[in-house]
Design an enzyme around this catalytic site. Sequence first.
Site, PDB file in Angstrom:
ATOM      1  N   GLU A   1     -38.895 -26.701 -46.146  1.00 11.62           N
ATOM      2  CA  GLU A   1     -37.841 -26.577 -45.178  1.00 11.62           C
ATOM      3  C   GLU A   1     -37.251 -25.091 -44.838  1.00 11.62           C
ATOM      4  OE1 GLU A   1     -34.477 -29.322 -45.780  1.00 11.62           O
ATOM      5  OE2 GLU A   1     -36.029 -30.926 -47.050  1.00 11.62           O
ATOM      6  N   GLU A  49     -33.080 -33.696 -53.755  1.00 10.82           N
ATOM      7  CA  GLU A  49     -31.946 -33.101 -54.068  1.00 10.82           C
ATOM      8  C   GLU A  49     -31.227 -33.483 -55.216  1.00 10.82           C
ATOM      9  OE1 GLU A  49     -29.350 -32.318 -50.699  1.00 10.82           O
ATOM     10  OE2 GLU A  49     -30.866 -31.275 -49.765  1.00 10.82           O
TER      11      GLU A  49
END
Length: 919
Positions: free
Chosen positions: A795, A688
């Site tokens: 994910e 991220e």
Amino acid sequence: MPSTRLLYSHGGLKRLQSESLGLTNSLRINNCVIVFLAAWLQVSHGNAEVAAMFKTPAGVKNAGWVIAKHGCWSMLKGGLTVTDSGPAQLYFESKNTLVEIWADSISLQPFTQEQWRSHQDISTEKYRMRKIKIHAIDAQGNPLTKAKVSITQRKRNFPFGCAMNQNILSNKAFQDWFTSRFKVTTFENEMKWYSTEKSPGKENYSIPDAMLQFAQKHHIAVRGHNVVWDDPKHQQQWVKSLPPSLLSFAVQKRIKSVVQRYKGQVIAWDVNNENLHFSFYESKLGRNASAVFYRKARRLDKKATLFLNEYNTIEEVSDGSTTPDKYLAKIREIRSTGYRGPLAIGLEGHFNVPNLPYMRAVIDKLAKARLPIWLTELDVSSSPSQAMYLEEIIREAYAHPAVKGIVMWASWRPEGCYQMCLTDNQFKNLPTGDVVDKFIAEWSHKGLLGVTDTAGFFDSSLFHGEYEVKISHPNIGNTTLVQLFEVASSASSQQTLHVKNMKNLTETSILMLSCILLYSGHLSEGFSYDYSATAKASALVRKKKLSFQVCHANRTAVGGASVTIKQARSGFPFGCAMTRNVLKSNAYQKWFASRFLITTFRNEMKWYSTETEQGHENYTIPDAMVKFAKQNDISVRGHNIFWENPDFQPQWVKPLSAMELKKAAAERINSVVSRYRGKLIAWDVVNENLHFSFFEDNLGKNASEIFYSTAYHLDPRTTMFMNEYNTIEYSGDEAASPEKYIEKLEEIKSYPGNAGMLVGIGLQSHFGSGQPNIAYMRVALDILGATGLPIWLTEVDVQKDPNQIQYLEAILREGYSHPAVQGIVIWSGPAIDGCDVMCLTDYNYKNTPTGDLVDKLIKEWKSGNQKITADSEGFFDISLFHGEYIATVTDPETNSSTSIRFDVAKNIPSETVHIRIGV
């Protein structure tokens, strides 16, 4: 104009007046003219707030503010709309009478109303529209000349909405009027703390729950308003009476209660409302109270955008509490006191008489923070010019590229609205409502008709949104080609959509890195997805047609040979996350190993799990999980080496100095990568790092690139991934747009020493509740796929929703059918793992509906056992999914047989495979 220092004092103010600026003879203003002001200011020492003031025939008017500094020049931008003609004086003043004010390069630019509107129109066309080119061709690639083209907008991209209140739950006329216009809303008061917990410990969310359910039913996005409000007048009496320790506990409980309840169901949170004007919580809990609130909200809801929300920043020049400089200073304060996650700028927009040049100047200045800006509560006080002012404000905001959404504060109430109503009590439009409908019509395209030119092209300029195009032509008979596409902002000024007729099927392709929607289905009226279209695409991408010949050892054909083909392993990595619970449950192990060939450990390999105390590493659990995976031929993705989010660092890491952090990070990366070198198929190196920058903030802007380089040299055969959310899930998150993703990838790849590194694109794919934007997902995959790098959905999950199963299936099928996607991992598992948003089984390992869907796709994406009989010359053809296979052939005369193993993959040459019996 030369700078000047001539000042005088007046009423406790220090002023620099127009006579000293050489403006007295030239400064004359005319009625209805818009004057834009720009000036460079400096003060003799320290810092001071300086205001630009015009003395006009109508009185003294403030035209703008800036915090002027000593030793450098600060630009003040602002202006005013002139209401009376006559002479005027310009001066700059400060309440700090100890400083001298210096001015330089002062510019006063007059605009007529028509000139100002023309600039708005040019900006709107540049930032809210895009040129498109549609190309109609037949099956042979020949242009379809004079084909009829019809384009209809199905959905606007720009969020333009209105507040709602609980009256909508029981008034059908209100519902019909609202839902026919708006796709974004904010609840006026129903979600506020004083509404949901009037007495301590007695929470009641029944009304906001019902309002949210109504909004979701009608596909209306909701802004969460608000978590807390800093104005002491809007605290419950029981909250006001709490001592600091109990107040801290109560507010933490409030944040957890409301944010966790609506996690994934709202697109934004106004976290601490109006904390520039007020400081109820800071005065009692300390200067960092706001940062604590934002950090807590972010930890609970990672998808919603967190807003500041203030009034008078663009509305009222004379309010020195919320100048753009102070707004930006508040953002820096929140950052410096502990919150470093994403933020957005909320400008309430409660106007009396708008000052358009000041409004533009303020948004210009705030835009430099590179944060999304919304007008969150737009209304105009009652006056004969109310509707005119509303139109001016909306047009000004919409034309500014930094403004990403507008919500009006005009929810209907039978007793009258807060400050502005759009309808009467019979839901007939008032003049303000007519303004709203005018804009909705102006920003839409319905029934746009045309014909293609001699080359088969049709050009147009469209507002950003989702569209349906229909094309008909005598050469394609009675067939009408129908295609959905999306027009969105892009670095490219034009996009081309090719519509091709192929045996009455529609085929589409992208020529440029565009943002076109490319799926056939319905965008509203429930949810529908064209599974047949993706099935065909999947067959093209994931299957291969092979030819076989069965021969004897002497190479003579075995006619009529019996062949059985069994798939030993799928060629497409389709997996699921795993937790430590797998180590203590045989049922978990059996369930997992019977389905999945790929996994990612949820948390067990992360830094905060392997080194909870500095210098005390413990890899016992991930070691055991890697061993289990290897025993069951399950590949493992390494997740993760580092996580940029400051909230997910080991506690001992956060207070480290830069030198200490650099040493600790080097030890971490060497430890984990060396330990699992050659045992994993991928590393999420820096998780991220588009949304967060913990390591860059502390170690320098190249921290990520250095980590990738280090990991690569430690484990050169493993693919190094970025891993981000909202790149395909949410088109409104500019921080993680495909373009920003590619930009960051290039920085990593081009860093010295990274040549030759295997790089992958990780897309987390955490989809919220509500219908997924499959159009945007496909466009984003197209853009990223053009890099030629492998893409994984790493994910995948979908928030709870009545249509969760349908949405998940559409997302998985879309990913699987895209040629650039090389693997999918679902972020779920059995109930024992405490699944956040969806589980695949219950506690007895019996499938949930989500688990049934996964099993259905696993079965569908395999070839299974195939039995074929070769022709008289021993030949047979078969189409198989990519993977590993075992073929057993039997001679019908001698009953002798033989078996071979073979692979089916995209890059295998299409040659005849010879199977020889008796060799």
